[in-house]
Motif scaffolding. Sequence first.
Motif, PDB file in Angstrom:
ATOM      1  N   ASP A  17       0.821  -1.213   0.000  1.00 22.18           N
ATOM      2  CA  ASP A  17       0.000   0.000   0.000  1.00 22.18           C
ATOM      3  C   ASP A  17       0.855   1.263   0.000  1.00 22.18           C
ATOM      4  OD1 ASP A  17      -2.272  -1.575   0.048  1.00 22.18           O
ATOM      5  OD2 ASP A  17      -2.605  -1.367   2.203  1.00 22.18           O
ATOM      6  N   ARG A  18       1.881   1.279   0.836  1.00 23.27           N
ATOM      7  CA  ARG A  18       2.690   2.500   0.963  1.00 23.27           C
ATOM      8  C   ARG A  18       3.554   2.721  -0.283  1.00 23.27           C
ATOM      9  NH1 ARG A  18       2.661   5.083   5.760  1.00 23.27           N
ATOM     10  NH2 ARG A  18       4.685   6.052   5.322  1.00 23.27           N
ATOM     11  N   VAL A  19       4.048   1.653  -0.884  1.00 20.53           N
ATOM     12  CA  VAL A  19       4.866   1.798  -2.090  1.00 20.53           C
ATOM     13  C   VAL A  19       4.011   2.279  -3.259  1.00 20.53           C
ATOM     14  CG1 VAL A  19       6.240   0.511  -3.792  1.00 20.53           C
ATOM     15  CG2 VAL A  19       6.621   0.142  -1.355  1.00 20.53           C
ATOM     16  N   ILE A  20       2.813   1.726  -3.400  1.00 23.05           N
ATOM     17  CA  ILE A  20       1.914   2.184  -4.467  1.00 23.05           C
ATOM     18  C   ILE A  20       1.502   3.633  -4.243  1.00 23.05           C
ATOM     19  CG2 ILE A  20      -0.421   1.898  -5.394  1.00 23.05           C
ATOM     20  CD1 ILE A  20      -0.064  -1.120  -5.066  1.00 23.05           C
ATOM     21  N   GLU A  21       1.203   3.979  -2.994  1.00 19.79           N
ATOM     22  CA  GLU A  21       0.801   5.358  -2.685  1.00 19.79           C
ATOM     23  C   GLU A  21       1.894   6.357  -3.040  1.00 19.79           C
ATOM     24  OE1 GLU A  21      -0.792   7.971   1.169  1.00 19.79           O
ATOM     25  OE2 GLU A  21      -0.552   5.796   1.322  1.00 19.79           O
ATOM     26  N   ALA A  22       3.150   5.910  -2.960  1.00 28.26           N
ATOM     27  CA  ALA A  22       4.277   6.789  -3.297  1.00 28.26           C
ATOM     28  C   ALA A  22       4.531   6.861  -4.800  1.00 28.26           C
ATOM     29  CB  ALA A  22       5.533   6.314  -2.575  1.00 28.26           C
ATOM     30  N   GLY A  23       3.736   6.137  -5.589  1.00 31.74           N
ATOM     31  CA  GLY A  23       3.834   6.251  -7.040  1.00 31.74           C
ATOM     32  C   GLY A  23       4.649   5.177  -7.721  1.00 31.74           C
ATOM     33  N   HIS A  24       5.036   4.139  -6.993  1.00 29.59           N
ATOM     34  CA  HIS A  24       5.811   3.053  -7.586  1.00 29.59           C
ATOM     35  C   HIS A  24       4.889   1.921  -8.025  1.00 29.59           C
ATOM     36  CE1 HIS A  24       9.364   5.097  -6.092  1.00 29.59           C
ATOM     37  NE2 HIS A  24       8.854   5.103  -4.870  1.00 29.59           N
ATOM     38  N   ASP A  25       5.421   1.046  -8.888  1.00 29.63           N
ATOM     39  CA  ASP A  25       4.672  -0.113  -9.361  1.00 29.63           C
ATOM     40  C   ASP A  25       5.026  -1.333  -8.516  1.00 29.63           C
ATOM     41  OD1 ASP A  25       3.533   1.336 -11.487  1.00 29.63           O
ATOM     42  OD2 ASP A  25       5.297   0.979 -12.745  1.00 29.63           O
ATOM     43  N   VAL A  26       4.037  -2.169  -8.231  1.00 28.91           N
ATOM     44  CA  VAL A  26       4.237  -3.354  -7.401  1.00 28.91           C
ATOM     45  C   VAL A  26       3.694  -4.589  -8.109  1.00 28.91           C
ATOM     46  CG1 VAL A  26       3.575  -4.521  -5.246  1.00 28.91           C
ATOM     47  CG2 VAL A  26       4.197  -2.098  -5.211  1.00 28.91           C
ATOM     48  N   VAL A  27       4.482  -5.673  -8.078  1.00 36.52           N
ATOM     49  CA  VAL A  27       4.021  -7.002  -8.457  1.00 36.52           C
ATOM     50  C   VAL A  27       3.971  -7.813  -7.160  1.00 36.52           C
ATOM     51  CG1 VAL A  27       4.435  -9.065  -9.843  1.00 36.52           C
ATOM     52  CG2 VAL A  27       5.101  -6.817 -10.720  1.00 36.52           C
ATOM     53  N   ALA A 138      23.212  -1.163  -3.055  1.00 36.71           N
ATOM     54  CA  ALA A 138      21.854  -1.699  -3.091  1.00 36.71           C
ATOM     55  C   ALA A 138      20.933  -0.886  -2.194  1.00 36.71           C
ATOM     56  CB  ALA A 138      21.866  -3.163  -2.667  1.00 36.71           C
ATOM     57  N   TYR A 139      21.439  -0.498  -1.030  1.00 37.86           N
ATOM     58  CA  TYR A 139      20.645   0.351  -0.138  1.00 37.86           C
ATOM     59  C   TYR A 139      20.309   1.672  -0.822  1.00 37.86           C
ATOM     60  CZ  TYR A 139      19.571   3.669   3.580  1.00 37.86           C
ATOM     61  OH  TYR A 139      18.977   4.647   4.341  1.00 37.86           O
ATOM     62  N   GLU A 140      21.315   2.315  -1.429  1.00 41.30           N
ATOM     63  CA  GLU A 140      21.091   3.603  -2.087  1.00 41.30           C
ATOM     64  C   GLU A 140      20.101   3.469  -3.242  1.00 41.30           C
ATOM     65  OE1 GLU A 140      22.029   6.470  -1.067  1.00 41.30           O
ATOM     66  OE2 GLU A 140      23.374   5.804   0.544  1.00 41.30           O
ATOM     67  N   GLU A 141      20.163   2.359  -3.953  1.00 38.49           N
ATOM     68  CA  GLU A 141      19.244   2.129  -5.062  1.00 38.49           C
ATOM     69  C   GLU A 141      17.801   2.084  -4.581  1.00 38.49           C
ATOM     70  OE1 GLU A 141      17.689   1.124  -8.861  1.00 38.49           O
ATOM     71  OE2 GLU A 141      19.623   1.987  -8.264  1.00 38.49           O
ATOM     72  N   LEU A 142      17.577   1.536  -3.395  1.00 39.98           N
ATOM     73  CA  LEU A 142      16.218   1.351  -2.893  1.00 39.98           C
ATOM     74  C   LEU A 142      15.761   2.460  -1.944  1.00 39.98           C
ATOM     75  CD1 LEU A 142      15.816  -2.498  -2.322  1.00 39.98           C
ATOM     76  CD2 LEU A 142      14.758  -1.054  -4.047  1.00 39.98           C
ATOM     77  N   VAL A 143      16.534   3.520  -1.821  1.00 40.22           N
ATOM     78  CA  VAL A 143      16.136   4.626  -0.939  1.00 40.22           C
ATOM     79  C   VAL A 143      14.730   5.135  -1.247  1.00 40.22           C
ATOM     80  CG1 VAL A 143      16.587   7.077  -0.468  1.00 40.22           C
ATOM     81  CG2 VAL A 143      18.386   5.394  -0.124  1.00 40.22           C
ATOM     82  N   PRO A 144      14.316   5.295  -2.515  1.00 41.20           N
ATOM     83  CA  PRO A 144      12.937   5.755  -2.754  1.00 41.20           C
ATOM     84  C   PRO A 144      11.879   4.816  -2.168  1.00 41.20           C
ATOM     85  CG  PRO A 144      14.250   6.013  -4.741  1.00 41.20           C
ATOM     86  CD  PRO A 144      15.089   5.207  -3.776  1.00 41.20           C
ATOM     87  N   VAL A 145      12.139   3.503  -2.233  1.00 41.71           N
ATOM     88  CA  VAL A 145      11.207   2.543  -1.648  1.00 41.71           C
ATOM     89  C   VAL A 145      11.253   2.617  -0.128  1.00 41.71           C
ATOM     90  CG1 VAL A 145      10.774   0.069  -1.313  1.00 41.71           C
ATOM     91  CG2 VAL A 145      11.144   0.983  -3.608  1.00 41.71           C
TER      92      VAL A 145
END
Length: 304
Positions: A17-27, A138-145
Amino acid sequence: MQLGVVGLGRMGQIVVDRVIEAGHDVVAFDLDEEAVATAADAGATPADSVVDLAERLGADKRIWLMVPAGDAVDAALDDLEPHLDGDDIVVDGGNSYFEDSVRRADTTDAAYLDCGTSGGPAGAELGFSLMVGGPEWAYEELVPVFDAVATGPEGHDRMGPAGSGHYVKMVHNGVEYALMQTYGEGFELLANGRYDLDLESVARTWNNGAVIRSWLLELCEEAFAEEGTDLGTVADRVEGGSTGTWTVQEALEQEVPVPLIYQALAERFDSRSSGGEGPGRFSRRLANRLRYGFGRHEVPRREE
């Protein structure tokens, strides 16, 4: 960013829910088809297996595991392994033992991030506290998430190399045990002391400016409001204990004294061997109810 989420229990659904709300795509995938349907209703793309999820992700796969610690994590990794390479990232957001996380980081082709997660179901609204171990890139890559899942940029950080995130979360839980025990003992004295006190009022007053105010104390106030000052039918039985046990074991190995955490753990174990006669200890009954407050764990109850 596209994120795959495996495991759609209470915490996994919050991640979705929180990732989608932030505008990202989820599978999203879970063994429970209803949980997958719930994630799809929230806007996620449903997958019918771990392999299907991996195939639906792009070339650089970012996958968040929110499955029970232990065999379930290894099973998910076994299914994913043929589909992963060194450009991919896997996050383990469960309560894994830190040495298991080190082993998985060494044997998984993808970059492996062990992510200690605190906040419980309340994170649906507020966001989690995330303690992350593993490769810095890897941490820096996923900072937006992480920004989306956590309370914000201040709610997460990289603790260090592989294992460090779950190590910090392990000690966090040991501290949590001791805090719950301390609040329980204090309120037990108030409940059995010289005055006929409204413990909800005491907790509310303490939560407004007192040195010992905290979220756990807010949950004490909630417990007294919902169960009554005497905690009603809440039983003298405190479940859980794995992370506290790991904390005490590590303290013994490092020769660091942790008497408060040890005693809180021992109280939990003793609560399960006391036979359940009578109301039992007030402190342990409060700890039992607090576990519901932050984690929505089932509340063992006694017959009246």
